[in-house]
Scaffold this active site. Structure first.
Site, PDB file in Angstrom:
ATOM      1  CB  VAL A  73       6.321  -5.586   1.150  1.00  0.00           C
ATOM      2  CG1 VAL A  73       5.007  -5.182   0.493  1.00  0.00           C
ATOM      3  CG2 VAL A  73       6.085  -6.676   2.189  1.00  0.00           C
ATOM      4  CB  SER A  74       7.743  -4.910  -4.596  1.00  0.00           C
ATOM      5  OG  SER A  74       8.382  -6.165  -4.666  1.00  0.00           O
TER       6      SER A  74
END
Ligand code: SAM
Length: 408
Positions: A73-74
């Site tokens: 999850v950036s």
């Protein structure tokens, strides 16, 4: 509300406030999306809420057998920036390349019920996970998750008003501009000689021209668009290694470098200084694209380089024939500032260090205060005359240009 969800809601608001204060969120619709989507629903169970709601930390969700991140999850700051860079608005159709669920949920909030979100991932496990999590979070009917290699057209879907590539790309395959509407925007983290910039591109005649740029890196592309950088190990006098990593090909005759690290180093100083806490990220980019023989450097513990500059500074250098130079820094008399220079080994060490220092001075004169412009020129388009200084990097599907405005 349980204690956990109450705390998550507070942290979500705090994160959104920080992104507003930092300028990564500028529009109310993006702000509302960040206040609404529950980021904690998309991270592995047990992830600490503080890590989930950090501004600049990504949360890794899958690694390969060597522990290298394949999916994450950036970081929230780059997700916010990319949505703003894309100029994403209600009712648009958007393609997300690289799934995870959270970012697609943000996109769904921004485009609203009149829009459409398609998210594509090459990895069946990640695509299934994203589909499942989106369903649980209430976005099942609003995001279509496709499992395929995004190098190719997304079958039966598109065109897209916006494409956000959330995985590190080395090139722009024809499918991406083909699937964009005439005034579409493509936001893509593009690797140029080992340096990544996340760039918003719009069509400009026969090529793409940058409209906004951010410094951020991503996990690397897999599939047909994967790109392997090449490394060369340089032994030092203790038999420890310094690793030189090149974009595509290692220079010819690397045997000329045998024993080079055992030779007496020579340093040349540039007179160019930088104050403490002042960003000079574009020096890295400048050297990567304009300095012949540029390479990334990683030094094994126990080497002189590991003890010195690799510890704190951008580790990069350049190889020319049998000589090797790398960026050096020394403290200046001004408080907490440093001066850039180059240290080199080898028969032409002084000349190679001098070439690096010349580029540091050129950056100081021309590049330091100006953002470069980027272009992508698909195969078949001719790269037009670019201002000096510029670089053109060849890619499989065309070329990337990087040009700085001429000093007035
Ligand atoms: C950083 S993650 C995506 C993060 C996600 N957008 C989020 O919600 O934060 C990058 C993803 O790109 C995927 N990927 C890598 N190469 C790809 C390709 N050629 N086509 C589609 N997806 C790819 C990986 O499997 C990985 O899940």
């Amino acid at each position: 509300m349980t204690d956990g969800s109450g705390r998550a809601a507070r942290l979500r608001d705090e994160l959104t406030d920080k992104l507003l204060a930092g300028g990564q969120i500028v529009s109310p619709v993006v702000e509302q999306a960040f206040r609404t989507v529950r980021r904690e629903m998309f991270v592995p169970p047990g992830t600490a809420l503080d890590a989930v709601y950090s501004v600049d930390h990504s949360v890794v969700t899958k690694t390969d057998e060597h522990g290298v991140g394949l999916s994450s999850v950036s970081a929230a700051y780059i997700q916010a920036r990319m949505i703003e860079m894309a100029d994403l608005r209600p009712d648009m159709t958007v393609l997300e390349i690289g799934s995870g669920g959270y970012n697609a949920a943000l996109l769904a909030e921004v485009v609203g019920p009149g829009g459409q979100v398609v998210s594509i991932d090459i990895d069946a496990e990640i695509a299934d996970r994203a589909r499942d999590l989106l369903g649980r979070a209430g976005y099942g009917g609003r995001v279509t998750v496709v499992q395929a290699d995004a190098e190719h057209h997304v079958p039966g879907l598109g065109p897209f008003d916006r494409t956000l590539v959330t995985v590190g790309a080395w090139d722009i395959p024809p499918a991406w501009p083909d699937q964009l509407t005439a005034d579409g925007v493509l936001v893509v983290p593009l690797r140029m000689n080992g340096i990544t910039r996340t760039i918003a591109f719009r069509r400009h005649g026969d090529h793409l021209a940058s409209s906004d740029v951010e410094v951020a890196g991503f996990v690397p592309m897999q599939g047909a668009g994967a790109h392997a950088e090449r490394a060369f190990l340089l032994p030092d006098r203790r038999g420890k290694h310094v690793r030189l990593q090149f974009d595509s090909d290692v220079p010819e005759a690397t045997d000329l470098l045998d024993g080079v690290l055992a030779t007496e180093p020579v340093s040349v100083w540039s007179g160019v200084t930088v104050g403490n806490g002042i960003s000079f990220a574009d020096l890295h980019l400048w050297l990567a694209v304009l300095l012949p023989g540029f390479c990334q450097v990683t030094a094994e513990a126990g080497t002189d380089l590991a003890a010195g500059f690799c510890k704190t500074w951008f580790p990069f250098g350049a190889v020319h024939g049998g000589s090797f130079a790398y960026l050096a820094v020394r403290r200046t008399t001004e408080s907490a500032g440093v001066e850039f220079g180059a240290t080199a080994h080898g028969p032409h060490g002084r000349a190679v260090a001098g070439a690096l220092v010349e580029q540091i001075r050129a950056w100081d004169r021309t590049g330091r205060h100006h953002e470069p412009a980027f272009g992508f020129w698909p195969t078949g388009s001719g790269v037009s005359r670019l201002p000096d200084p510029s670089a053109v990097l060849k890619k499989r599907h065309g070329a990337v240009s990087i040009s700085w405005p001429q000093p007035s």
